[in-house]
Design a protein around this motif. Structure first.
Motif, PDB file in Angstrom:
ATOM      1  N   THR A 140       0.802  -1.224   0.000  1.00  7.77           N
ATOM      2  CA  THR A 140       0.000   0.000   0.000  1.00  7.77           C
ATOM      3  C   THR A 140       0.835   1.275   0.000  1.00  7.77           C
ATOM      4  O   THR A 140       0.533   2.201  -0.747  1.00  7.77           O
ATOM      5  CB  THR A 140      -0.935   0.019   1.229  1.00  7.77           C
ATOM      6  N   VAL A 141       1.875   1.331   0.834  1.00  6.46           N
ATOM      7  CA  VAL A 141       2.537   2.616   1.082  1.00  6.46           C
ATOM      8  C   VAL A 141       3.643   2.992   0.108  1.00  6.46           C
ATOM      9  O   VAL A 141       4.050   4.147   0.075  1.00  6.46           O
ATOM     10  CB  VAL A 141       3.086   2.709   2.518  1.00  6.46           C
ATOM     11  N   SER A 146       4.047   8.177   1.066  1.00  7.57           N
ATOM     12  CA  SER A 146       3.179   9.320   0.758  1.00  7.57           C
ATOM     13  C   SER A 146       1.685   8.976   0.803  1.00  7.57           C
ATOM     14  O   SER A 146       0.873   9.863   1.034  1.00  7.57           O
ATOM     15  CB  SER A 146       3.526   9.897  -0.618  1.00  7.57           C
ATOM     16  N   VAL A 147       1.338   7.724   0.628  1.00  9.09           N
ATOM     17  CA  VAL A 147      -0.086   7.362   0.647  1.00  9.09           C
ATOM     18  C   VAL A 147      -0.512   6.764   1.990  1.00  9.09           C
ATOM     19  O   VAL A 147      -1.627   6.290   2.134  1.00  9.09           O
ATOM     20  CB  VAL A 147      -0.439   6.381  -0.499  1.00  9.09           C
ATOM     21  N   TYR A 148       0.368   6.822   2.985  1.00  8.13           N
ATOM     22  CA  TYR A 148       0.024   6.293   4.297  1.00  8.13           C
ATOM     23  C   TYR A 148      -1.094   7.130   4.911  1.00  8.13           C
ATOM     24  O   TYR A 148      -1.024   8.355   4.954  1.00  8.13           O
ATOM     25  CB  TYR A 148       1.239   6.306   5.226  1.00  8.13           C
ATOM     26  N   ASP A 149      -2.120   6.463   5.373  1.00  6.27           N
ATOM     27  CA  ASP A 149      -3.250   7.130   6.013  1.00  6.27           C
ATOM     28  C   ASP A 149      -3.301   6.679   7.465  1.00  6.27           C
ATOM     29  O   ASP A 149      -3.610   5.514   7.743  1.00  6.27           O
ATOM     30  CB  ASP A 149      -4.543   6.780   5.278  1.00  6.27           C
ATOM     31  N   GLU A 150      -2.998   7.578   8.369  1.00  7.45           N
ATOM     32  CA  GLU A 150      -2.966   7.214   9.791  1.00  7.45           C
ATOM     33  C   GLU A 150      -4.341   6.867  10.340  1.00  7.45           C
ATOM     34  O   GLU A 150      -4.441   6.287  11.430  1.00  7.45           O
ATOM     35  CB  GLU A 150      -2.328   8.329  10.619  1.00  7.45           C
ATOM     36  N   ASP A 151      -5.398   7.185   9.596  1.00  6.42           N
ATOM     37  CA  ASP A 151      -6.742   6.836  10.048  1.00  6.42           C
ATOM     38  C   ASP A 151      -7.119   5.403   9.689  1.00  6.42           C
ATOM     39  O   ASP A 151      -8.151   4.902  10.133  1.00  6.42           O
ATOM     40  CB  ASP A 151      -7.774   7.807   9.465  1.00  6.42           C
ATOM     41  N   GLU A 152      -6.291   4.749   8.875  1.00 10.01           N
ATOM     42  CA  GLU A 152      -6.513   3.331   8.572  1.00 10.01           C
ATOM     43  C   GLU A 152      -6.251   2.516   9.835  1.00 10.01           C
ATOM     44  O   GLU A 152      -5.618   2.986  10.767  1.00 10.01           O
ATOM     45  CB  GLU A 152      -5.566   2.870   7.459  1.00 10.01           C
ATOM     46  N   TRP A 154      -4.105   0.371  10.892  1.00  8.19           N
ATOM     47  CA  TRP A 154      -2.790  -0.273  10.909  1.00  8.19           C
ATOM     48  C   TRP A 154      -2.363  -0.510  12.356  1.00  8.19           C
ATOM     49  O   TRP A 154      -2.754   0.235  13.253  1.00  8.19           O
ATOM     50  CB  TRP A 154      -1.738   0.620  10.248  1.00  8.19           C
ATOM     51  N   ASP A 159       2.409   3.144  12.667  1.00  5.98           N
ATOM     52  CA  ASP A 159       2.321   4.590  12.924  1.00  5.98           C
ATOM     53  C   ASP A 159       3.664   5.118  13.433  1.00  5.98           C
ATOM     54  O   ASP A 159       4.138   6.162  12.986  1.00  5.98           O
ATOM     55  CB  ASP A 159       1.233   4.905  13.956  1.00  5.98           C
TER      56      ASP A 159
END
Length: 183
Positions: A140-141, A146-152, A154, A159
């Motif tokens: 994914t990342v 750059s495409v890491y979404d901390e709201d996912e 994981w 994090d």
């Protein structure tokens, strides 16, 4: 004619559904031979690279091999945070990531291993959830996060890793912005 740290040996252990590293019971060995459709040493030598190539070509098989790798390396020591969750010791997990990804390394792997090495005093083990999610995370990342979404959803260790990498990038950015006259 294989070294124990070769990807093909991991594939053979997976085909055998071996429970322990560097040891195959007779029934496990026979299961592996049946799975490879091999009945002698020469046919094992011939079919093992084919099985490895198939595992790399088919995402469903690679995912199964990847998940098997955690079980294969699982230490009997419980994770320090919970007596019910079993974890791979950090050094074992790092070695197994290098092995399972040796034919095709994700762009983020070396940064991930560097992070784990830098935090080996605080990160004592890798849980099954973290291990399993790393495969998705690495897909994914990408390399730059750059495409890491901390709201996912994981694991928190991811994090921490992203924060660590972003801090390194920001420090490098600040350093590169300064000119010699600024000193």
């Amino acid at each position: 004619e294989l070294r124990p740290d070769e990807f093909c040996v991991l594939v053979f252990a997976w085909k055998c559904n071996a429970e322990q590293m560097c040891r195959f019971s007779r029934s496990e060995f026979l299961q592996g031979c049946r799975s490879l459709k091999a009945d002698n040493l020469r046919s094992i030598q011939h079919r093992l690279p084919e099985a490895a190539a198939e595992a790399l070509a088919r995402p469903d098989l690679f995912k199964d091999l990847y998940r098997y790798t955690f079980r294969f390396g699982l230490a009997s020591t419980p994770c320090p945070t919970s007596s019910e969750v079993r974890c791979l010791p950090i050094e074992m997990a790092m070695s197994l990531w290098q092995l399972v990804f040796s034919p095709r390394e994700p762009a983020i792997l070396q940064k991930w291993l560097g992070f784990l090495q830098a935090h080996s005093e605080t990160v004592r083990g890798i849980s099954r959830d973290t291990w399993n999610m790393f495969l998705n995370f690495s897909d994914t990342v990408g390399n730059d996060l750059s495409v890491y979404d901390e709201d996912e959803a994981w694991p928190s260790l991811f994090d921490d890793f992203v924060e660590y990498e972003n801090d390194k990038v920001n420090q490098n950015y600040e350093t590169s912005k300064m000119s010699p006259e600024d000193d």
